[in-house]
Design a protein around this motif. Structure first.
Motif, PDB file in Angstrom:
ATOM      1  N   ALA A 116       0.828  -1.207   0.000  1.00 11.16           N
ATOM      2  CA  ALA A 116       0.000   0.000   0.000  1.00 11.16           C
ATOM      3  C   ALA A 116       0.862   1.256   0.000  1.00 11.16           C
ATOM      4  CB  ALA A 116      -0.926  -0.008   1.213  1.00 11.16           C
ATOM      5  N   SER A 119       2.374   1.607  -3.437  1.00  9.56           N
ATOM      6  CA  SER A 119       1.371   1.500  -4.511  1.00  9.56           C
ATOM      7  C   SER A 119       1.697   0.368  -5.476  1.00  9.56           C
ATOM      8  CB  SER A 119       1.264   2.837  -5.270  1.00  9.56           C
ATOM      9  OG  SER A 119       0.884   3.882  -4.394  1.00  9.56           O
ATOM     10  N   ASN A 121       0.207  -2.346  -6.809  1.00 11.56           N
ATOM     11  CA  ASN A 121      -1.094  -2.989  -6.992  1.00 11.56           C
ATOM     12  C   ASN A 121      -1.117  -3.886  -8.222  1.00 11.56           C
ATOM     13  OD1 ASN A 121      -0.929  -1.019  -8.904  1.00 11.56           O
ATOM     14  ND2 ASN A 121      -2.619   0.217  -8.103  1.00 11.56           N
ATOM     15  N   TRP A 167      -0.010  -9.777  -1.211  1.00 14.49           N
ATOM     16  CA  TRP A 167      -1.212  -8.984  -1.004  1.00 14.49           C
ATOM     17  C   TRP A 167      -2.187  -9.731  -0.093  1.00 14.49           C
ATOM     18  CZ3 TRP A 167       1.282  -9.837  -5.561  1.00 14.49           C
ATOM     19  CH2 TRP A 167       1.828  -8.710  -6.206  1.00 14.49           C
TER      20      TRP A 167
END
Length: 477
Positions: A116, A119, A121, A167
């Motif tokens: 997070a 970033s 993702n 994740w």
């Protein structure tokens, strides 16, 4: 006419039957292919997880630590070899908050989320690594890269840390996998996250990874043993260790107890700070017996010192977290740590910085221009008082200094050059560093002598080299 109507009627029936037969054949063939495929390769959800082990080797609480991923399967696997995918659940010792030693932990769990913060993702394609059976990925990192700011202050001896890589699990279809099979037919299901054993941080000394001082590799390269360096496995250099209220140089004792100690793979040998200091001391002892040239010129006696004189020292913000290089902001405080007031004029342009980061050390200072200082900036700084100076490092440092994401270590120096002679004044001038004697008062501490900076995004990639696999080495007990 009647014959034409009958032909159209029977022709429609034939066409409908042909379409039905064709559709049924298509459905049967599709079902047959799906059955054969499912028999050949079962659904991923029904497969066992890959036997891939994640370990975090933490010889001390202050780092550096090692990230280690071992492929214990009999097939090759694909892993995401990126330290930014680490996350920690940290529980500090209860004594840190309550002031009593009871051997337990606080109920509050602090989650440090690397994906997070950076970033991440998506799967980092440039960090894709296929591990053959019996291979590992090892990387050195600073734990403050993941737990930054106030969270970094929780990484103390006795703290409990639960590491993860990847994740958070979630329901539904996802393409984000930290570990996946790399051979056909598929034998393992993909995993979004790997979990490592829980660590209790040790009181042992930090371990310096790399060649021992005075070894042939160091001598050939002419490297300083204490300077940050990148190991052979593509790991990023670690800024010098620095924690609030702790001296930069730890005592010299071998690491014992606490977390796992690694029998290091090639190029990642561990040496404690004490071992390195002992080697440097032995080299210094060897040079003491060399004949010295005698200097017959008498030295003048040192001037008498005034223990109550005004003395300046610097403190700075301990952490600076920036999303982009242009957002790095620091606040430096100049303290009068003496017993008498001092007359001085200070501005932020008088500050310079030494910045150590992933690409080495950089000196940051504004161009030397003769700037006039207004009369109203000259003031008398009483004992125990300080002046704040705010700086954007992007305006001081050369372009590209913070282009690579990661950790940086900035140390300020004050060049007080306004003497006030234009106004008939006599102000203090000179160079002030964070190592100057004197203890600041108030909320500032003597350990606040440098700023740890984290850059989350930049123009350059986080890593300089692609990941490399190493033969798996056993962990020592």
């Amino acid at each position: 006419m009647r014959f034409a109507d009958e032909s159209r009627f029977f022709g429609g029936i034939l066409r409908r039957r042909a379409a039905f037969v064709f559709g049924a054949a298509f459905v049967l063939s599709w079902l047959f292919c799906a059955t054969v495929a499912s028999a050949r390769e079962p659904a991923a959800e029904s497969l066992p997880p890959p036997p891939v082990r994640l370990r975090i080797v933490a010889p001390s609480a202050s780092g550096p630590w090692l990230l280690r991923i071992d492929n214990e399967a009999d097939q090759k696997v694909r892993v995401a070899a990126d330290v930014r995918l680490l996350s920690f659940d940290v529980q500090a010792p209860a004594s840190r908050l309550r002031g009593s030693v009871d051997g337990g932990w606080t109920r509050q769990v602090t989650h440090c989320d690397g994906p997070a913060d950076f970033s991440v993702n998506h799967f980092p394609i440039d960090r894709e690594l296929v591990l053959e059976p019996g291979q590992s990925y090892v990387e050195q990192f600073d734990p403050r890269l993941i737990c930054f700011g106030k969270d970094a202050d929780l990484l103390v001896p006795g703290a409990r840390v639960k590491p993860y890589l990847g994740w958070k699990p979630r329901s539904g279809k996802s393409e984000l996998f930290a570990v996946d099979a790399a051979a056909r037919p598929r034998a393992f299901r993909p995993l979004r996250r790997l979990a490592a054993p829980t660590l209790v941080l040790s009181y042992a000394d930090p371990v310096v990874y790399g060649p021992a001082p005075g070894s042939g590799e160091d001598a050939a390269k002419g490297e300083d043993a204490g300077a940050p360096s990148e190991d052979r496995n593509g790991s990023r250099p670690t800024p010098p260790g620095h924690h609030r209220g702790r001296p930069p140089g730890p005592p010299s004792q071998p690491p014992e107890g606490g977390a796992e100690i690694i029998d290091a793979p090639p190029g990642i040998e561990g040496h404690t700070v004490g071992e390195r200091r002992a080697a440097a001391k032995s080299a210094e002892e060897a040079t003491k017996h060399r004949p010295k040239r005698r200097n017959l010129t008498p030295r003048p006696p040192p001037p008498p010192s005034d223990d109550l004189a005004a003395r300046m020292t610097l403190t700075t913000t301990h952490y600076s977290d920036a999303g982009r290089p242009t957002e790095v902001a620091l606040s430096v405080q100049a303290h009068n740590a003496g017993e008498r007031p001092v007359f001085v004029a200070l501005r932020s342009r008088m500050l310079s910085f030494r910045v150590e980061g992933p690409d080495g050390a950089v000196e940051c200072r504004r161009p030397s221009v003769d700037h006039a200082v207004p009369r109203d900036l000259f003031r008398e700084l009483q004992q125990g008082k300080h002046i704040h100076m705010d700086v954007l490092l992007a305006e001081v440092c050369p372009p590209g200094t913070f282009d690579r994401p990661g950790l940086y270590f900035a140390t300020p120096v004050l060049h007080a050059d306004a003497d006030g002679r234009n106004y008939g004044l006599s102000a203090m001038t000179g160079v002030v560093t964070t190592r100057d004697p004197g203890d600041p008062n108030g909320t500032h501490q003597g350990g606040d002598d440098a700023t740890l900076i984290r850059i989350r995004t930049g123009r350059k990639p986080f890593y300089r080299r692609p990941p490399q696999a190493l033969p798996t080495r056993a962990l020592s007990n």
